[in-house]
Design an enzyme around this catalytic site. Structure first.
Site, mmCIF file in Angstrom:
data_model
loop_
_atom_site.group_PDB
_atom_site.id
_atom_site.type_symbol
_atom_site.label_atom_id
_atom_site.label_comp_id
_atom_site.label_asym_id
_atom_site.label_seq_id
_atom_site.Cartn_x
_atom_site.Cartn_y
_atom_site.Cartn_z
ATOM 1 N N GLU A 44 -21.483 -9.634 -57.051
ATOM 2 C CA GLU A 44 -22.022 -8.260 -57.099
ATOM 3 C C GLU A 44 -21.244 -7.384 -58.074
ATOM 4 O O GLU A 44 -21.814 -6.543 -58.775
ATOM 5 C CB GLU A 44 -22.006 -7.623 -55.709
ATOM 6 N N HIS A 80 -25.523 -5.557 -42.700
ATOM 7 C CA HIS A 80 -26.748 -5.632 -43.518
ATOM 8 C C HIS A 80 -27.703 -4.474 -43.239
ATOM 9 O O HIS A 80 -28.883 -4.588 -43.536
ATOM 10 C CB HIS A 80 -27.512 -6.939 -43.225
#
Ligand SMILES: Cc1ncc(C[n+]2csc(CCOP(=O)(O)OP(=O)(O)O)c2C)c(N)n1
Ligand SMILES: [Mg+2]
Length: 823
Positions: free
Chosen positions: A532, A599
């Site tokens: 990321e 999440h």
């Protein structure tokens, strides 16, 4: 194409031994006399001259920092100065063969690299183009100061310009290369191929990959060099950058015209120290840094160690590495051995190293040794060397006198309205294509795209002509609306590329890109490693070079893995460049639910807290499409929030539904989704739909008419519509899925109180998620705001509802309790 390599179990389980090839260590053995065939005396003197210039410049700064004056002129330089005295040969050797199309990205200790690269550029550029560069750079402000007492020809003038521009930047003057907004650790000068230098060590490790990607994808000349300190090899961005830079697909999946490795050198400036920690023997385990290239690629990244105390050894290495890159076998890795005689900074007492060690390196000082070699080889005399020193000292003194004088070199006035930073935090440009000379490379005409065909039969609105509600499957949803804008932009802007995890065959994490795979060649849409940090960092580099990347992080929560790239890099380089560079990057992130604590977070507040990022969060297909068009047309970084809960949601609000063509919704403008007169509800993101439910109950059961405003954007944000609404309703409730504490909602609420205090009958009330982890799906309703929470808050804090008893307490005593306990 779903798969490139068949994973054969027999092959994967076969017994064998993996062999590494030998890694060259200091294999350059030529003497200066032997090199007289390759270099003219003039070339060799230039190498000495450039090393001398760096030495003089850094010595000047060292004296200023330590004594508060230089040659009797007092100056208090409060900012940093990470000097590279001792490291000159590695910088000059690297820059010697580079042209202005070759771009270097560096670190906090980069004065030497700036000067070396700049001097090399001046040597190679025609006088006419040098003059044009100096005249046009920030309107010629720096040139006007330098030319007053310049001596000699245009090249001499350019050297004065280089030294003054860098020094003025270090001293924070508006004539500096970055208008004084970068300072010592961030100074750079793109016209000479000197790209951003990064005070976040290792920061260039992934930014440079994006820069090389830009060159590769868009067929631009030149190579990219990432100059990274040896201790910064421990940084995540460096490893992630190396993973992204060595993906097999460049050499296997990309089409013929784009096949081959990235034009990139990871150059580790190996001075054997961090600030005081020693990578060898203490903080790392590689011993010989070049070793780390071996595991990254099958060609071992052509890694080698080179003697950075010998400028000719470094030139030789760069020459060979450039050729490897030209053959398409990059990236490569150099472990350039060097040593700094100066401390980490001038105040550093070098307590972490022995005096004898410093002395041993000073004995082989490249400036002296190379100079002596020149004399021995009859290239010059000792007095020529003295002349070079005097020449460099004189230029530095000339620059110093001008740079410290506030009359000649003022600082930017940041206190006035419309100041430099007010103008440069955002560039606010509008450019549908960043390269109008080229046609976008695509694989199919638009109308032959399977998804386009599929969507053509769907309703553009949630209701049909008769006013009947349609099933979601029959309508264009947010996912489709995003696709339409993105798809169209791919056919407009040839520089646009999209990448991230699972972007290609998977269709993007949540299928927004389904249909793009058929439309785009690999180099415009590809899967990245699970890196990321490097996904965002490389997007920064791609944009700094002049392209437009669209990158995706599957879940907003994964922004934690890219914190530096988002908050220190993406957000800052436009303003740190004094407004010279643009950052047209769109980062798509999704806010989840159902997947628990790691999440399901809405991190809009984090992004809106950091100056320099535009932050949007559409909640309807019409807004998603229009905002995506704006994001992909603008020149600023946009964090584009999407909610996984509502990807399928059709258009309920906009009359006529989602238009088929292109249109832009300006970033920063909230939208009234429903008018009302008793209470304003301002939502961010998917809570819009829960507010709709709450409003229905409030109206039908309690006679309270609600006005619903969808924020759509968080930064920038125009309060006009909200204030106008509050003037009418005199009450406002705000809701989003972000944890309430420190959220954007709280900022909005505080601002609304400030702007409309006299119009309000009650303080604004915030209904966010609880200040907890997000629990598992089965119990997450207790965490995210529900319609009942909104009604509870209305009853308890705004308008008591007759006969109503709240499902959960939210009175002041309860809020004080939560705050006391930090929950
Ligand atoms: C991400 C980050 N961590 C820590 C620091 C503080 N810091 C500045 S320089 C430095 C040492 C860097 O060593 P190296 O990469 O070898 O470069 P050198 O200073 O030797 O040129 C450290 C730890 C920083 N600027 N950025
Ligand atoms: Mg170091």
């Amino acid at each position: 194409m779903p798969k490139n390599v068949m994973i054969d179990p027999a092959e994967a389980r076969k017994s064998s031994v993996l062999e590494f090839k030998p890694i060259p260590i200091n294999q350059y053995h030529k003497t200066l006399s032997e090199e007289l065939i390759r270099y003219s005396p003039k070339d060799l003197l230039r190498i000495q001259r450039d090393m001398q210039m760096i030495r003089s410049f850094e010595t000047m700064l060292n004296e200023v920092k330590l004594q508060g004056n230089y040659k009797g002129i007092e100056y208090n330089h409060r900012g940093p100065a990470h000097l590279s005295i001792g490291q000159e040969a590695s910088a000059v050797g690297q820059a010697y063969l580079l042209g202005v199309d070759d771009h270097i990205y560096g670190s906090h200790r980069s004065h030497g690299e700036i000067l070396a690269k700049g001097l090399s550029a001046i040597d190679k550029l025609e006088e006419k183009s040098l003059l044009a560069t100096m005249q046009s750079y920030f309107g010629g402000e720096c040139l006007r100061i330098v030319e007053k007492d310049a001596k000699g020809n245009v090249k001499d003038l350019a050297i004065d310009y280089l030294v003054f521009g860098a020094l003025a930047e270090i001293f924070g003057r508006s004539a500096g290369f970055n208008r004084g907004m970068g300072g010592s650790m961030h100074a750079f000068f793109p016209p000479f191929g000197i790209m951003p230098n990064n005070a976040i060590v290792g920061g260039s490790g992934d930014i440079s990959v994006g820069a090389a990607l830009f060159k590769k994808v868009n067929g631009k000349p030149g190579i990219v060099i990432a100059n990274i300190g040896d201790a910064s090899l421990g940084c995540g961005p460096v490893w992630e950058g190396m993973c992204l830079a060595t993906m097999d697909q460049y050499k296997s999946l990309w089409d013929e015209a784009h096949r081959g490795g990235l034009p990139l050198i990871f150059n580790f400036v190996n001075n054997f120290y961090g600030m005081g920690g020693q990578p060898v023997g203490e903080t790392m385990g590689f011993r010989i840094l070049a070793r780390v290239g071996a595991g990254m690629a099958t060609n071992q990244m052509h890694a080698e160690r080179v003697d950075g105390f010998n400028p000719l050894a470094v030139i030789d290495a760069i020459d060979r590495k450039k050729r490897i890159i030209e053959q398409g076998d990059g990236p490569v890795l150099l472990d350039t051995v060097t040593y700094r005689f100066s401390g980490h900074s001038p105040s550093d007492a070098s307590s972490y190293r022995e005096k004898s060690e410093i002395e041993a390196w000073q004995q082989i000082d490249s400036l002296r040794v190379f100079g002596e070699d020149l004399v021995k080889a009859n290239v010059c005399t000792r007095s020529d060397l003295d002349d070079l020193k005097n020449w460099a000292d004189e230029i530095c003194l000339r620059a110093f006198k001008k740079a410290v004088d506030l009359q000649i070199s003022p600082r930017a006035d940041l206190k006035k309205i419309g100041s430099l930073l007010e103008q440069t935090m955002f560039s606010n440009g509008s450019l549908p294509s960043l390269d109008t000379k080229r046609q976008p490379e695509v694989l199919l005409p638009k109308d032959q795209n399977p998804r386009v065909k599929q969507l053509s039969s769907r309703s553009r609105s949630a209701i049909d002509e008769k006013g009947q509600k349609l099933s979601k499957a029959k309508c264009i949803g947010i996912r489709d609306a995003l696709f339409e804008a993105i798809f169209d932009r791919f056919y407009t802007d040839p520089t646009l590329i999209a990448y991230g995890e699972e972007n290609r065959d998977w269709g993007g994490a949540f299928a927004v890109y389904r249909g793009l795979t058929e439309a785009l060649p690999y180099h415009r849409l590809f899967n990245s490693p699970i890196s990321e940090g490097a996904i965002i960092g490389s997007a920064v580099g791609y944009a700094l070079e002049g392209g437009r990347p669209l990158v995706e992080l599957m879940y907003c929560d994964f922004m934690g893995r890219a914190g530096d790239e988002l908050f220190n890099q993406l957000a800052k380089w436009q303003s740190m460049s004094g407004g010279l560079l643009k950052m047209p990057v769109v980062v798509r992130v999704s806010v989840g639910s159902k997947y628990g604590a790691q999440h399901s977070q809405d991190w809009t507040s984090m992004c809106s807290h950091i100056p320099g990022l535009k932050v949007v969060f559409p909640a309807t297909p019409y807004d998603a499409k229009g905002l995506m068009y704006s994001a992909l047309t603008g020149t600023d970084p946009v964090i584009f929030f999407e909610s996984q809960r509502i990807y399928d949601e059709p258009e309920h609000f906009h009359p006529g539904g989602v238009p088929t063509g292109a249109y832009e919704i300006p970033i920063g403008e909230p939208d009234v989704k429903k008018t009302g007169k008793d209470l304003t509800i301002l939502t961010i993101g998917a809570t819009l739909y829960r507010a709709v439910e709450a409003a229905k109950v409030l109206e039908e059961k309690h006679g309270i008419s609600c006005e619903l405003i969808d924020a759509r954007s968080i930064v920038p944000f125009n309060f006009e519509k909200v204030i106008a609404s509050v003037k009418k309703t005199r009450k406002i409730l705000l809701s989003s899925d972000a944890c309430e504490r420190g959220s954007a909602l709280q900022t909005f609420a505080a601002k609304i109180t400030e702007f409309a205090f006299d119009e309000l009958d009650a303080p604004p009330v915030v209904v966010g998620a609880r200040n907890w982890i997000t629990p598992a799906d089965e119990v997450e309703d207790a965490f995210f705001p529900q319609p009942s929470d909104i009604i509870d808050a209305v009853h308890t804090n705004i308008i008591p509802l007759k006969g109503y008893s709240p499902a959960r307490p939210c009175d002041t005593a309860e809020m004080l309790r939560r705050s006391r306990e930090g929950i």
